[in-house]
Scaffold this motif. Structure first.
Motif, PDB file in Angstrom:
ATOM      1  N   GLY A  55     -57.310  -8.413  -0.242  1.00 41.94           N
ATOM      2  CA  GLY A  55     -56.336  -7.573  -0.209  1.00 41.94           C
ATOM      3  C   GLY A  55     -55.662  -6.827   0.971  1.00 41.94           C
ATOM      4  O   GLY A  55     -54.779  -5.951   0.967  1.00 41.94           O
ATOM      5  N   SER A  56     -56.193  -7.403   2.175  1.00 42.56           N
ATOM      6  CA  SER A  56     -55.837  -6.763   3.476  1.00 42.56           C
ATOM      7  C   SER A  56     -54.468  -7.309   3.713  1.00 42.56           C
ATOM      8  O   SER A  56     -54.246  -8.668   3.518  1.00 42.56           O
ATOM      9  CB  SER A  56     -56.677  -7.223   4.691  1.00 42.56           C
ATOM     10  N   THR A  57     -53.467  -6.775   4.318  1.00 45.23           N
ATOM     11  CA  THR A  57     -52.095  -7.017   4.663  1.00 45.23           C
ATOM     12  C   THR A  57     -51.641  -7.133   5.997  1.00 45.23           C
ATOM     13  O   THR A  57     -52.263  -6.174   6.700  1.00 45.23           O
ATOM     14  CB  THR A  57     -51.090  -6.282   3.911  1.00 45.23           C
ATOM     15  N   ASN A  58     -50.844  -7.977   6.466  1.00 44.21           N
ATOM     16  CA  ASN A  58     -50.423  -7.879   7.921  1.00 44.21           C
ATOM     17  C   ASN A  58     -49.121  -8.080   7.697  1.00 44.21           C
ATOM     18  O   ASN A  58     -48.527  -9.017   7.002  1.00 44.21           O
ATOM     19  CB  ASN A  58     -51.032  -9.005   8.797  1.00 44.21           C
ATOM     20  N   TYR A  59     -48.078  -7.419   8.445  1.00 39.47           N
ATOM     21  CA  TYR A  59     -46.518  -7.492   8.377  1.00 39.47           C
ATOM     22  C   TYR A  59     -46.202  -7.646   9.907  1.00 39.47           C
ATOM     23  O   TYR A  59     -46.292  -6.958  10.685  1.00 39.47           O
ATOM     24  CB  TYR A  59     -45.891  -6.342   7.596  1.00 39.47           C
ATOM     25  N   ALA A  60     -45.069  -8.165   9.716  1.00 37.26           N
ATOM     26  CA  ALA A  60     -44.146  -8.501  11.071  1.00 37.26           C
ATOM     27  C   ALA A  60     -43.711  -6.995  11.410  1.00 37.26           C
ATOM     28  O   ALA A  60     -43.123  -6.414  10.365  1.00 37.26           O
ATOM     29  CB  ALA A  60     -43.013  -9.490  11.080  1.00 37.26           C
ATOM     30  N   ASP A  61     -43.487  -6.381  12.497  1.00 43.25           N
ATOM     31  CA  ASP A  61     -42.976  -5.109  12.741  1.00 43.25           C
ATOM     32  C   ASP A  61     -41.682  -5.024  12.161  1.00 43.25           C
ATOM     33  O   ASP A  61     -41.250  -3.969  11.882  1.00 43.25           O
ATOM     34  CB  ASP A  61     -42.959  -4.840  14.480  1.00 43.25           C
ATOM     35  N   SER A  62     -40.723  -6.068  12.098  1.00 43.10           N
ATOM     36  CA  SER A  62     -39.587  -6.027  11.681  1.00 43.10           C
ATOM     37  C   SER A  62     -39.372  -5.783  10.309  1.00 43.10           C
ATOM     38  O   SER A  62     -38.135  -5.305   9.765  1.00 43.10           O
ATOM     39  CB  SER A  62     -38.732  -7.284  12.224  1.00 43.10           C
ATOM     40  N   VAL A  63     -40.509  -5.834   9.562  1.00 46.85           N
ATOM     41  CA  VAL A  63     -40.213  -5.659   7.993  1.00 46.85           C
ATOM     42  C   VAL A  63     -41.079  -4.445   7.617  1.00 46.85           C
ATOM     43  O   VAL A  63     -41.038  -4.183   6.304  1.00 46.85           O
ATOM     44  CB  VAL A  63     -40.473  -6.809   7.326  1.00 46.85           C
ATOM     45  N   LYS A  64     -41.962  -3.821   8.499  1.00 44.56           N
ATOM     46  CA  LYS A  64     -42.901  -2.993   8.108  1.00 44.56           C
ATOM     47  C   LYS A  64     -42.067  -1.777   7.458  1.00 44.56           C
ATOM     48  O   LYS A  64     -41.127  -1.199   8.089  1.00 44.56           O
ATOM     49  CB  LYS A  64     -43.701  -2.360   9.376  1.00 44.56           C
ATOM     50  N   GLY A  65     -42.641  -1.272   6.299  1.00 46.45           N
ATOM     51  CA  GLY A  65     -41.815  -0.237   5.694  1.00 46.45           C
ATOM     52  C   GLY A  65     -40.780  -0.538   4.644  1.00 46.45           C
ATOM     53  O   GLY A  65     -40.200  -0.045   3.865  1.00 46.45           O
ATOM     54  N   ARG A  66     -40.348  -1.923   4.697  1.00 44.90           N
ATOM     55  CA  ARG A  66     -39.086  -2.268   4.016  1.00 44.90           C
ATOM     56  C   ARG A  66     -39.677  -3.483   2.966  1.00 44.90           C
ATOM     57  O   ARG A  66     -39.189  -3.598   1.956  1.00 44.90           O
ATOM     58  CB  ARG A  66     -38.019  -2.925   4.855  1.00 44.90           C
ATOM     59  N   PHE A  67     -40.544  -4.286   3.290  1.00 44.93           N
ATOM     60  CA  PHE A  67     -41.056  -5.402   2.714  1.00 44.93           C
ATOM     61  C   PHE A  67     -43.065  -4.994   2.163  1.00 44.93           C
ATOM     62  O   PHE A  67     -43.270  -4.478   2.871  1.00 44.93           O
ATOM     63  CB  PHE A  67     -41.215  -6.848   3.407  1.00 44.93           C
ATOM     64  N   THR A  68     -43.052  -5.564   0.943  1.00 43.36           N
ATOM     65  CA  THR A  68     -44.360  -5.458   0.483  1.00 43.36           C
ATOM     66  C   THR A  68     -44.776  -6.881  -0.231  1.00 43.36           C
ATOM     67  O   THR A  68     -44.189  -7.528  -0.986  1.00 43.36           O
ATOM     68  CB  THR A  68     -44.385  -4.422  -0.733  1.00 43.36           C
ATOM     69  N   ILE A  69     -45.819  -6.914   0.350  1.00 43.74           N
ATOM     70  CA  ILE A  69     -46.377  -8.293  -0.085  1.00 43.74           C
ATOM     71  C   ILE A  69     -47.661  -7.973  -1.094  1.00 43.74           C
ATOM     72  O   ILE A  69     -48.491  -7.109  -1.093  1.00 43.74           O
ATOM     73  CB  ILE A  69     -47.114  -9.209   0.721  1.00 43.74           C
ATOM     74  N   SER A  70     -47.676  -8.824  -2.382  1.00 42.36           N
ATOM     75  CA  SER A  70     -48.714  -8.708  -3.324  1.00 42.36           C
ATOM     76  C   SER A  70     -49.147  -9.984  -3.878  1.00 42.36           C
ATOM     77  O   SER A  70     -48.354 -10.891  -3.643  1.00 42.36           O
ATOM     78  CB  SER A  70     -48.267  -7.650  -4.328  1.00 42.36           C
ATOM     79  N   ARG A  71     -50.138 -10.048  -4.687  1.00 39.80           N
ATOM     80  CA  ARG A  71     -50.655 -11.174  -4.981  1.00 39.80           C
ATOM     81  C   ARG A  71     -51.211 -10.942  -6.500  1.00 39.80           C
ATOM     82  O   ARG A  71     -51.738 -10.142  -6.735  1.00 39.80           O
ATOM     83  CB  ARG A  71     -51.719 -11.720  -4.338  1.00 39.80           C
ATOM     84  N   ASP A  72     -51.174 -12.016  -7.109  1.00 43.34           N
ATOM     85  CA  ASP A  72     -51.757 -12.062  -8.854  1.00 43.34           C
ATOM     86  C   ASP A  72     -52.698 -13.278  -8.572  1.00 43.34           C
ATOM     87  O   ASP A  72     -52.295 -14.416  -8.916  1.00 43.34           O
ATOM     88  CB  ASP A  72     -50.742 -12.261  -9.621  1.00 43.34           C
ATOM     89  N   ASN A  73     -53.948 -12.870  -8.545  1.00 40.67           N
ATOM     90  CA  ASN A  73     -54.903 -14.178  -8.518  1.00 40.67           C
ATOM     91  C   ASN A  73     -54.937 -14.740  -9.773  1.00 40.67           C
ATOM     92  O   ASN A  73     -55.343 -16.071  -9.472  1.00 40.67           O
ATOM     93  CB  ASN A  73     -56.364 -13.585  -7.927  1.00 40.67           C
ATOM     94  N   ALA A  74     -54.941 -14.169 -10.682  1.00 43.62           N
ATOM     95  CA  ALA A  74     -55.029 -14.955 -12.095  1.00 43.62           C
ATOM     96  C   ALA A  74     -53.975 -16.121 -12.189  1.00 43.62           C
ATOM     97  O   ALA A  74     -54.020 -16.760 -12.999  1.00 43.62           O
ATOM     98  CB  ALA A  74     -54.881 -13.847 -13.384  1.00 43.62           C
ATOM     99  N   LYS A  75     -52.738 -15.543 -11.833  1.00 43.74           N
ATOM    100  CA  LYS A  75     -51.666 -16.428 -11.814  1.00 43.74           C
ATOM    101  C   LYS A  75     -51.515 -17.371 -10.571  1.00 43.74           C
ATOM    102  O   LYS A  75     -50.542 -18.109 -10.441  1.00 43.74           O
ATOM    103  CB  LYS A  75     -50.488 -15.610 -11.975  1.00 43.74           C
ATOM    104  N   ASN A  76     -52.356 -17.065  -9.754  1.00 48.03           N
ATOM    105  CA  ASN A  76     -52.116 -18.123  -8.331  1.00 48.03           C
ATOM    106  C   ASN A  76     -50.682 -17.862  -7.647  1.00 48.03           C
ATOM    107  O   ASN A  76     -50.080 -18.803  -7.395  1.00 48.03           O
ATOM    108  CB  ASN A  76     -52.263 -19.308  -8.343  1.00 48.03           C
ATOM    109  N   THR A  77     -50.409 -16.531  -7.752  1.00 43.74           N
ATOM    110  CA  THR A  77     -48.907 -16.170  -7.430  1.00 43.74           C
ATOM    111  C   THR A  77     -48.890 -15.324  -6.534  1.00 43.74           C
ATOM    112  O   THR A  77     -49.816 -14.263  -6.342  1.00 43.74           O
ATOM    113  CB  THR A  77     -47.987 -15.829  -8.573  1.00 43.74           C
ATOM    114  N   VAL A  78     -48.157 -15.253  -5.352  1.00 43.78           N
ATOM    115  CA  VAL A  78     -47.860 -14.175  -4.406  1.00 43.78           C
ATOM    116  C   VAL A  78     -46.592 -13.868  -4.394  1.00 43.78           C
ATOM    117  O   VAL A  78     -45.371 -14.825  -4.724  1.00 43.78           O
ATOM    118  CB  VAL A  78     -48.098 -14.806  -2.718  1.00 43.78           C
ATOM    119  N   TYR A  79     -46.004 -12.524  -4.162  1.00 37.86           N
ATOM    120  CA  TYR A  79     -44.936 -11.937  -4.342  1.00 37.86           C
ATOM    121  C   TYR A  79     -44.541 -11.308  -2.936  1.00 37.86           C
ATOM    122  O   TYR A  79     -45.304 -10.871  -2.256  1.00 37.86           O
ATOM    123  CB  TYR A  79     -44.759 -10.976  -5.362  1.00 37.86           C
TER     124      TYR A  79
END
Length: 121
Positions: A55-79
């Motif tokens: 669950g640790s995240t890493n963002y490009a500086d240009s998108v910090k505060g605007r983009f959010t990444i998440s994942r659903d392991n049960a669905k093998n899906t990333v958003y």
């Protein structure tokens, strides 16, 4: 055979939002790190956001505060939830995943075919 299929790209006005999804299918034991990269015309592919299996995240500086990444392991899906979009965010967005085929392998890297995000000013 493992496939990553992205969806959610499109045309949006500056200041708007989009949500990208990427579903992994095939012979999958587990997903390690998953994330999003993008490539704008005439530029190199760059990391946008990454999320580890823990669950640790890493963002490009240009998108910090605007983009959010998440994942659903049960669905093998990333958003990727993208807000306050800017014309500079225009690019083809590629899904990335390091996927394990069994409990004792370290995994292989897979890429989606990309989805186009266009932000108009």
């Amino acid at each position: 055979q493992v496939q990553l299929v992205e969806s959610g790209g499109g045309l949006v006005q500056a200041g708007g939002s989009l949500r990208l999804s990427c579903a992994a299918s095939g012979s999958i034991f587990g997903l390690n790190a998953v994330g999003w990269y993008r490539q704008a015309p005439g530029k190199q592919r760059e990391l946008v956001a990454l999320i580890t299996s823990g669950g640790s995240t890493n963002y490009a500086d240009s998108v910090k505060g605007r983009f959010t990444i998440s994942r659903d392991n049960a669905k093998n899906t990333v958003y990727l939830q993208m807000s306050s979009l800017e014309p500079e965010d225009t690019a083809v967005y590629y899904c990335y995943a390091r996927i394990r085929g069994s409990a004792w392998d370290s995994g292989m890297d897979y890429w989606g075919k990309g989805t186009l995000v266009t932000v108009s000013s």
